[in-house]
Motif scaffolding. Sequence first.
Motif, mmCIF file in Angstrom:
data_model
loop_
_atom_site.group_PDB
_atom_site.id
_atom_site.type_symbol
_atom_site.label_atom_id
_atom_site.label_comp_id
_atom_site.label_asym_id
_atom_site.label_seq_id
_atom_site.Cartn_x
_atom_site.Cartn_y
_atom_site.Cartn_z
ATOM 1 N N VAL A 80 29.772 40.173 45.404
ATOM 2 C CA VAL A 80 31.012 40.570 46.081
ATOM 3 C C VAL A 80 32.136 39.592 45.744
ATOM 4 C CG1 VAL A 80 32.115 40.822 48.334
ATOM 5 C CG2 VAL A 80 29.845 41.776 47.953
ATOM 6 N N LEU A 81 31.814 38.309 45.690
ATOM 7 C CA LEU A 81 32.810 37.302 45.333
ATOM 8 C C LEU A 81 33.347 37.553 43.926
ATOM 9 C CD1 LEU A 81 34.254 34.681 46.134
ATOM 10 C CD2 LEU A 81 32.327 33.416 45.166
ATOM 11 N N ASP A 82 32.456 37.866 43.007
ATOM 12 C CA ASP A 82 32.880 38.163 41.645
ATOM 13 C C ASP A 82 33.711 39.436 41.600
ATOM 14 O OD1 ASP A 82 33.107 37.714 38.927
ATOM 15 O OD2 ASP A 82 31.213 38.672 38.418
ATOM 16 N N ALA A 83 33.363 40.411 42.441
ATOM 17 C CA ALA A 83 34.144 41.650 42.509
ATOM 18 C C ALA A 83 35.569 41.367 42.981
ATOM 19 C CB ALA A 83 33.460 42.647 43.438
ATOM 20 N N ASP A 84 35.724 40.449 43.936
ATOM 21 C CA ASP A 84 37.060 40.066 44.397
ATOM 22 C C ASP A 84 37.875 39.443 43.260
ATOM 23 O OD1 ASP A 84 36.629 40.973 46.947
ATOM 24 O OD2 ASP A 84 36.100 39.021 47.776
ATOM 25 N N VAL A 85 37.209 38.650 42.433
ATOM 26 C CA VAL A 85 37.896 38.031 41.294
ATOM 27 C C VAL A 85 38.371 39.098 40.310
ATOM 28 C CG1 VAL A 85 37.608 36.547 39.279
ATOM 29 C CG2 VAL A 85 36.669 35.842 41.479
ATOM 30 N N LEU A 86 37.463 39.999 39.936
ATOM 31 C CA LEU A 86 37.794 41.014 38.942
ATOM 32 C C LEU A 86 38.818 42.020 39.455
ATOM 33 C CD1 LEU A 86 34.213 41.705 37.506
ATOM 34 C CD2 LEU A 86 36.012 40.247 36.554
ATOM 35 N N SER A 87 38.846 42.237 40.775
ATOM 36 C CA SER A 87 39.777 43.221 41.338
ATOM 37 C C SER A 87 41.220 42.743 41.325
ATOM 38 C CB SER A 87 39.363 43.566 42.772
ATOM 39 O OG SER A 87 39.521 42.448 43.631
ATOM 40 N N GLN A 88 41.456 41.468 41.053
ATOM 41 C CA GLN A 88 42.822 40.951 41.045
ATOM 42 C C GLN A 88 43.652 41.512 39.900
ATOM 43 O OE1 GLN A 88 43.930 39.422 43.667
ATOM 44 N NE2 GLN A 88 41.820 39.552 44.417
#
Length: 445
Positions: A421-429
């Motif tokens: 989920v943390l990585d998803a937050d990064v990529l969603s930027q």
Amino acid sequence: MAKVRLKGLRNRGSEQVEVEGADEVPFLERIIQLRDRLKFGPHHRMERFTITLSATLAFLLLFSGLSLAQDQSNVAKQASTQARYTESFTFSLSGQKMYVDGVFGDSNHTDVMILLRLEDPKGMSVDASNYQLFITGYDKSMESGPKTTFSLFGSTGYGVIRFQSEEPIPKQILDVTIRANEQLTAQSGTGTSGDKNNTDESFAKYDQGRFYVNPGADNITILDWLAPGEQNPAKLYTALVAESKDEKIHEELKTQISEMGNLLNRAKEYTNRLVSAGYEAPKTPWFVEGDYIDENGGLVAAKNLTGAHLIDYSTKKIRDGYIKQVMGGLSEFDSYMKKKTESKNLGNGSNNVVRKEQVEQVDSLKNEDGSTLELRSVSTGSSPSAQVAAKDSTESLLQTWRSYLSIKQKVQRDLMRSLLVLDADVLSQELGFSEQQNDKSVTYY
């Protein structure tokens, strides 16, 4: 040399008496004369009082002067070193709370970012163009300042006020007001941003929040690997937010896996106790058998739980990424998570054998002589101590396995999911990041 004196008037006989320290008399007289000259004698009480009072006042003035100088020095030092003066504040009309999570920048202090975090991102706009900044000095007004922008990292609730300049950002406490021009929730604020004495009438008219910060301070957090002026939203979010969260998750993993190692040792101990007492130990559950902790403190699982996220967390960090280890990209995130959730109730492996994640109750133990010990009939005080010990070891062993299963579920599912989920937050930027583009959005006054 001692003097000879005659002692006794009636007795005409002479008596020699030695008087010690004949040479000291002139010295004592000189001391007395000096005392009288300085007016310290018994007849000069007023003079002594005046001198004592004057000395005391002089000492107090000197001490006060030194204390004032020290205080001014401490204030100046604090103004040059302390970056964050406000921990949190509220918006005056919506009542939404925002935290000041830190001050970050490059080693030259030419690119400094104030990290902000909304307590409830759903209650405020996530578009940076819907906000205005009003900035002045804490102790004096400012006609201008460094290049200043306000940005939001999508729906994560995190935002950044960024100061950029060719020269180091000045050491100055700033009074910053953020105005939200789009209100998404019903008015529940008080018309102020915290302290009523620290606001003006505009807070009752607009949804505003105020805080104090010194972006030029010495003790900002230096972002070593982030290039000054970096514009990539994913890298900015990684440096400002994701890396610290990643470290916390890894610390939790380290703690939990260490406890799993303790539980494996404990299970081995209880098993050995039963075997040594002549009993056949209960069968080790499939989710425990074969597991071990390697020399680097990592979990090596012989069999994984259903729904486990099989990612490399021991040698990889958030900068390396986690999502690409188990899926093609962010677009597959939702379907991947759905499959993992459903798999908890499905078979594990190609043969679709259902493996129950539970510890079976043990009611009896087989003895090496062929007899069976019914554990329910064993009780302290009425059964042999050897049987009581066997029962205690069995119950402790079962509880150890249950604890191990609980932690393994947390590690392989919950904490691994947190990393994804943390990585998803990064990529969603790439799509969620927004930044003010209008120069009129920032006002120095």
